[in-house]
Scaffold this motif. Structure first.
Motif, PDB file in Angstrom:
ATOM      1  N   GLY A 187       0.766  -1.227   0.000  1.00 19.02           N
ATOM      2  CA  GLY A 187       0.000   0.000   0.000  1.00 19.02           C
ATOM      3  C   GLY A 187       0.800   1.282   0.000  1.00 19.02           C
ATOM      4  O   GLY A 187       2.021   1.297  -0.140  1.00 19.02           O
ATOM      5  N   ALA A 188       0.078   2.378   0.194  1.00 16.90           N
ATOM      6  CA  ALA A 188       0.679   3.708   0.110  1.00 16.90           C
ATOM      7  C   ALA A 188       1.746   3.936   1.172  1.00 16.90           C
ATOM      8  O   ALA A 188       2.667   4.731   0.976  1.00 16.90           O
ATOM      9  N   PHE A 189       1.638   3.206   2.303  1.00 17.31           N
ATOM     10  CA  PHE A 189       2.584   3.415   3.390  1.00 17.31           C
ATOM     11  C   PHE A 189       3.578   2.271   3.518  1.00 17.31           C
ATOM     12  O   PHE A 189       4.378   2.235   4.450  1.00 17.31           O
ATOM     13  N   GLN A 190       3.522   1.335   2.563  1.00 17.21           N
ATOM     14  CA  GLN A 190       4.506   0.253   2.463  1.00 17.21           C
ATOM     15  C   GLN A 190       4.707  -0.475   3.794  1.00 17.21           C
ATOM     16  O   GLN A 190       5.837  -0.662   4.270  1.00 17.21           O
ATOM     17  N   ILE A 191       3.594  -0.905   4.390  1.00 14.58           N
ATOM     18  CA  ILE A 191       3.642  -1.671   5.640  1.00 14.58           C
ATOM     19  C   ILE A 191       3.987  -3.118   5.312  1.00 14.58           C
ATOM     20  O   ILE A 191       3.329  -3.753   4.481  1.00 14.58           O
ATOM     21  N   MET A 192       5.019  -3.639   5.958  1.00 17.73           N
ATOM     22  CA  MET A 192       5.432  -5.010   5.694  1.00 17.73           C
ATOM     23  C   MET A 192       4.386  -6.006   6.214  1.00 17.73           C
ATOM     24  O   MET A 192       3.835  -5.853   7.303  1.00 17.73           O
ATOM     25  N   GLY A 193       4.165  -7.049   5.417  1.00 14.60           N
ATOM     26  CA  GLY A 193       3.178  -8.050   5.774  1.00 14.60           C
ATOM     27  C   GLY A 193       3.464  -8.768   7.077  1.00 14.60           C
ATOM     28  O   GLY A 193       2.541  -9.195   7.777  1.00 14.60           O
ATOM     29  N   PHE A 194       4.750  -8.904   7.435  1.00 14.06           N
ATOM     30  CA  PHE A 194       5.075  -9.674   8.639  1.00 14.06           C
ATOM     31  C   PHE A 194       4.636  -8.960   9.918  1.00 14.06           C
ATOM     32  O   PHE A 194       4.670  -9.550  10.993  1.00 14.06           O
ATOM     33  N   SER A 203      -4.730 -12.826  10.355  1.00 13.95           N
ATOM     34  CA  SER A 203      -3.718 -13.563   9.596  1.00 13.95           C
ATOM     35  C   SER A 203      -3.108 -12.610   8.586  1.00 13.95           C
ATOM     36  O   SER A 203      -3.643 -11.506   8.352  1.00 13.95           O
ATOM     37  N   VAL A 204      -2.015 -13.017   7.965  1.00 13.32           N
ATOM     38  CA  VAL A 204      -1.445 -12.163   6.930  1.00 13.32           C
ATOM     39  C   VAL A 204      -2.381 -12.098   5.734  1.00 13.32           C
ATOM     40  O   VAL A 204      -2.469 -11.076   5.037  1.00 13.32           O
ATOM     41  N   GLN A 205      -3.123 -13.185   5.498  1.00 15.60           N
ATOM     42  CA  GLN A 205      -4.097 -13.175   4.403  1.00 15.60           C
ATOM     43  C   GLN A 205      -5.197 -12.140   4.655  1.00 15.60           C
ATOM     44  O   GLN A 205      -5.643 -11.441   3.731  1.00 15.60           O
TER      45      GLN A 205
END
Length: 275
Positions: A187-194, A203-205
């Motif tokens: 997204g726009a703020f580049q939040i890492m999935g982990f 969940s990450v999903q």
């Protein structure tokens, strides 16, 4: 990324002024983005529900050309987050302006992502339960790195950019769906999935589904990121921009003048919101 803002001059400003006039403004079309044009941009942004920052970026230009704004970040979301975090609205506007990549979605409708192969390597070798064998996971990660160095690698790199990042992610998901989704920024703020668990997603999903839903959901993830880091939240509340930039952007923040950009953006928005 096209940004037309205060002080700019030229044909693109003339075109913007003409579009604003067709939308109800009464500007003198002179090709100079002065105070009157900035006020007209803010007024238009408020009317259609966009973030009213007075900057004619891709989203403002798109809606002026007839695009819908339902998936775009809106002013009411920033207001809600300011209240939720007990942070001045002008400060929320400043971090949105400086820390955002501008748009949360690509032209094909997919969210902006960046797949990090070194994070994929790390996630593959990280035990997730007491039953996991750390040594076996390390061997597995190294084997995949040997077979797919562009997707699994102890070293960063291999970036393709834009829509091609989604192909890298799709290939990585064939190796391990959860680790792959955790290894991309979203997204726009580049939040890492982990970060999904820390941020309160099931969940990450589930996190990814929210990132695919719209920019308001992406901004909510950004708000959660700040909310769950007491030092970051305190720096934002007290407007200690250098501290905030250091925590959010890392030690390289000074080279990119993030603290200076945040301070300038805050002052501009504070003046507007006080008016």
């Amino acid at each position: 990324m096209t940004l037309i803002r205060h002080g700019h001059r030229g044909q693109n400003v003339r075109q913007l002024q003409q579009q604003l006039n067709r939308a109800g403004a009464e500007l003198y079309v002179d090709g100079h983005f002065g105070d009157a044009t900035e006020a007209a941009v803010r007024a238009y942004q408020r009317r259609v529900g966009l973030v009213a920052d007075g900057i004619a970026g891709p989203k403002t230009l798109a809606t002026l050309s007839g695009a819908g704004s339902q998936h775009m970040l809106n002013h009411s979301m920033l207001q809600a987050v300011a209240q939720r975090l007990d942070v001045e609205l002008a400060a929320i506007y400043a971090v949105n302006e400086v820390e955002s990549a501008g748009q949360g979605f690509l032209g094909n409708g997919k969210p902006v992502i960046l797949f990090e192969r070194h994070i994929m390597h790390r996630q593959l070798r990280t035990p997730r339960s007491d039953e996991d064998d750390a040594a076996a996971l390390q061997v597995h990660a190294d084997e995949l790195a040997a077979l797919h160095p562009n997707l699994v690698n102890p070293r960063p790199g291999g970036y393709a950019g834009g829509t091609a990042e989604h192909q890298r992610l799709a290939n990585a998901r064939l190796l391990d769906d959860t680790c792959a989704l955790e290894s991309a920024s979203w997204g726009a703020f580049q939040i890492m999935g982990f970060h999904w668990q820390r941020l309160g997603y099931a969940s990450v999903q589930a996190f990814v589904s929210e990132m695919e839903a719209g920019e308001n959901q992406q901004f909510d993830a950004f708000a959660r990121f700040i909310e769950t880091d007491p030092a970051l939240l305190k720096a934002l509340r007290t407007k200690r921009w250098a501290t905030f930039a250091k925590f959010y952007n890392g030690p390289a923040y000074q080279r990119n003048l993030y603290d200076v950009k945040l301070e300038r953006a805050y002052q501009r928005h504070a003046q507007e919101h006080a008016a």
